[in-house]
Design a protein around this motif. Sequence first.
Motif, PDB file in Angstrom:
ATOM      1  N   ALA A   5       2.876   5.236  -7.727  1.00 15.75           N
ATOM      2  CA  ALA A   5       2.876   4.158  -6.739  1.00 15.75           C
ATOM      3  C   ALA A   5       2.514   2.822  -7.383  1.00 15.75           C
ATOM      4  N   SER A  47       0.840  -1.189   0.000  1.00 12.47           N
ATOM      5  CA  SER A  47       0.000   0.000   0.000  1.00 12.47           C
ATOM      6  C   SER A  47       0.872   1.235   0.000  1.00 12.47           C
ATOM      7  N   SER A  48       0.351   2.281  -0.607  1.00 10.40           N
ATOM      8  CA  SER A  48       1.034   3.568  -0.586  1.00 10.40           C
ATOM      9  C   SER A  48       0.125   4.566   0.120  1.00 10.40           C
ATOM     10  N   PHE A  69      10.619   2.385  -1.864  1.00 12.29           N
ATOM     11  CA  PHE A  69      10.143   1.277  -2.695  1.00 12.29           C
ATOM     12  C   PHE A  69      11.309   0.368  -3.082  1.00 12.29           C
ATOM     13  N   PHE A  91       3.224  -0.643   4.158  1.00 12.40           N
ATOM     14  CA  PHE A  91       3.156   0.626   3.445  1.00 12.40           C
ATOM     15  C   PHE A  91       4.515   0.827   2.791  1.00 12.40           C
ATOM     16  N   ALA A  92       4.517   1.137   1.516  1.00 14.82           N
ATOM     17  CA  ALA A  92       5.760   1.395   0.803  1.00 14.82           C
ATOM     18  C   ALA A  92       5.783   2.841   0.328  1.00 14.82           C
ATOM     19  N   GLY A  93       6.957   3.359   0.162  1.00 15.09           N
ATOM     20  CA  GLY A  93       7.109   4.764  -0.211  1.00 15.09           C
ATOM     21  C   GLY A  93       7.890   5.494   0.858  1.00 15.09           C
ATOM     22  N   LEU A 131      -3.919   2.498  -2.717  1.00 17.94           N
ATOM     23  CA  LEU A 131      -3.536   3.855  -2.356  1.00 17.94           C
ATOM     24  C   LEU A 131      -4.448   4.325  -1.228  1.00 17.94           C
ATOM     25  N   ALA A 169       2.604  -0.920  -5.938  1.00 17.48           N
ATOM     26  CA  ALA A 169       1.523  -0.814  -4.959  1.00 17.48           C
ATOM     27  C   ALA A 169       0.184  -1.184  -5.594  1.00 17.48           C
ATOM     28  N   THR A 215       0.402  10.804  -8.318  1.00 18.99           N
ATOM     29  CA  THR A 215       1.051  10.050  -7.242  1.00 18.99           C
ATOM     30  C   THR A 215       0.591   8.594  -7.250  1.00 18.99           C
TER      31      THR A 215
END
Length: 327
Positions: free
Chosen positions: A87, A42-43, A298, A285-287, A95, A92, A83
Motif C-alpha cells: 500500500a 489511506s488503505s 489504486f 480509502f484506496a485499494g 494503513l 498510501a 500488505t
Amino acid sequence: MLRNDWSLEEIANIYHSPLLDLIFRAAQIHRNNNDYAEVQISSLISIKTGGCPEDCAYCPQAARYNTDVDVHALMQVEEVLATAKKAKDAGASRLCMGAAWREVRNNRDFTRVLEMVKAVNETGMEVCCTLGMLSYEQAQQLKEAGLYAYNHNVDTSRENYETIITTRTYDDRLDTLHNVRKANITVCSGGIIGLGETNNDRIKMLHTLSTLPHHPESVPINALVPVKGTPLENQPRVSVWEMVRMIATARIVMPKTVVRLSAGRTEMSLPEQALCFMAGANSIFAGDKLLTTPNPSFEDDMTMFEILGLKARKAFKAGAASPFADD
C-alpha cells in the motif's frame, strides 16, 4: 476559527443552504485552512473478518446475518506488514486495520495486534486501528506500540442509533472516543448516510462530532453499500448530492479536520468525486476493497489525481494528537 459550540440550528442552516452556495462556502473554508490539492490516501485491510456478535444492520460481518462473507481468523503480522508495504509503494500514507470484534479483549489476539502496530509504524506509515470498544488502558497500550489513529464511528444520530444497532449504546461509542483521546491518539470518527435516517439525523450526527472537546482529526463520510443478507439490503443508494452536502457541512463546521470520502465511491463518476473534493473532502480509502465491500483500484485513483491536479498527503503531517484537555 475552530468552534466546538455549534448549535443544531446553525448546522441545520448550513446543511439546508442552496447547494451551490454551500459548495462555494465550503471550498473557501477548505482553501483557507488546508492545502486544498492535498489528499490523504489511506488503505484499509480486514485483519480479522466476519463472525462479529453485534447486530449493526448495515454490516455483512455480523454473525447473525447470512451474507457471502467468510469468517477468517486474525492475520499474521508478516501478512499485514507485506500488505502495508504494498500500500505504501502505491502511495498510501496511512494503513487502517479493522477487526470484526465487539470490543478489544486482553488476550493473545490483542498482543498480536500490538505487534502489527509496531511493525507497520516502523515502515513510516500512520497506523490506524478499528477494533470495537476500547478501554483507556488498552488505548494506552496501542499508543505505546505506535498507534497514530483509532477509528470508531458514531454512525448516525443518537436518536436513530437504536434502530440500527442494539448490541451497544451511543454512549459506549462516545466512551471509546474519550478513552482514545485521553491516551493521546488521534480520533477518526464519522458516520454512514443511507441508513434510512432523516436530514435531522445527519445534522445531529455532525453536531455530535463538531461539539466534542476536540474535533476528530479525521471524519469519514460513508454512503451505505447495501449488502444482501443484511437488514438494510433493500435501502436505496444515496445520491451524490447528499454526499456533497454532508461533506461540505462537515468541512464548514470542522475546518481543519480531514474529511474522508469513504464507502460508496465505486458508484461515483470522476466528476462526482471532483465535486466532493471541491466541497472539502481531502482523504480517500484506496485499494480494491474496504474491509469486505468493493472500492476503486489504486490505478484508477492515481489517474483521477492526475486529472484533477491532486497530490498525496505525506504521513504525520498533522503531528501528534492534542492532549485531552478536560481530564
